[in-house]
Design an enzyme around this catalytic site. Structure first.
Site, PDB file in Angstrom:
ATOM      1  N   CYS A   1       0.815  -1.212   0.000  1.00  0.00           N
ATOM      2  CA  CYS A   1       0.000   0.000   0.000  1.00  0.00           C
ATOM      3  C   CYS A   1       0.858   1.276   0.000  1.00  0.00           C
ATOM      4  CB  CYS A   1      -0.969  -0.055   1.190  1.00  0.00           C
ATOM      5  SG  CYS A   1      -2.430   0.987   1.021  1.00  0.00           S
ATOM      6  N   HIS A   2       0.836   2.074   1.079  1.00  0.00           N
ATOM      7  CA  HIS A   2       1.619   3.305   1.144  1.00  0.00           C
ATOM      8  C   HIS A   2       3.047   3.088   1.648  1.00  0.00           C
ATOM      9  CE1 HIS A   2      -2.366   5.180   0.769  1.00  0.00           C
ATOM     10  NE2 HIS A   2      -1.723   6.268   0.387  1.00  0.00           N
TER      11      HIS A   2
END
Length: 197
Positions: free
Chosen positions: A122-123
């Site tokens: 994800c991030h």
């Protein structure tokens, strides 16, 4: 009669391997708990490394507060040589806080310098950018990081899981099954010469 306990221990791919999970406040809860459970199920020993000293409060989709999890080790005291690999869950607040900390960046770089497996979802690749370890690598991430990763010299692809010489990346919680399977596989394989700073 066969001793199933002994059989499980000898066939579990991560038996005897300690795995660092790097997270702080705002970590996406399922991206912490799901890989953690996968490492445990494979016989490994997960350890929460953080900017916090006592607990980390997770988030659910960056909006709702989740549960709190006990920290095993402050990042300033953590050493990559004590772990078989590194797992980096996402969460916008989590990744943004981690990427600005010099102890975090040094800890992450050391896994690459030691050719050890790293998994980021994800991030989390934001932190990889600031650690200076994405140039020339193929990876994926949450879609909004695509330009940042390309600008840092990475090749970004839109796939549920990407493995590049020990670096495993995925896009979002929907990819967790594939992410977990690959991170366990890469951790079981051990060092990868292509994994470097």
């Amino acid at each position: 009669m066969t001793d199933t306990t002994q059989q499980t221990e000898t066939t579990a791919p991560l038996t005897g391997k300690k795995v660092a999970f790097l997270a702080t406040k705002g970590v996406e809860q399922v991206e912490l708990t799901s890989p953690w459970e996968a490492v445990l199920a494979a016989g490994g020993t997960p350890s929460l490394v953080s900017l916090e000293k006592e607990t980390v409060t997770a988030m659910k989709q960056d909006w709702e507060h989740g549960e709190s999890f006990p920290v095993d080790l402050h990042v300033s005291e953590a050493k990559a040589e004590d772990f078989a690999g590194l797992v980096m869950p996402g969460g916008t607040l989590n990744a943004d806080a981690l990427r600005g900390d010099e102890d975090v960046l040094a800890f992450v770089r050391d896994f690459f310098a030691q050719h050890k497996p790293v998994a980021a979802i994800c991030h989390a690749p934001w932190t990889l950018i600031d650690a200076g370890v994405v140039e020339g690598r193929e990876l994926t991430s949450y879609a909004s990081l695509k330009t940042d990763l390309k600008n840092a010299g990475a090749t970004w692809v839109d796939k549920e899981v990407v493995v590049d010489s020990g670096l495993t990346t995925s896009r979002n919680p929907g990819d967790l099954d594939a992410f977990n399977a690959k991170l366990v596989e890469e951790l079981a394989e051990g060092r990868h010469e292509g994994q470097s700073v």
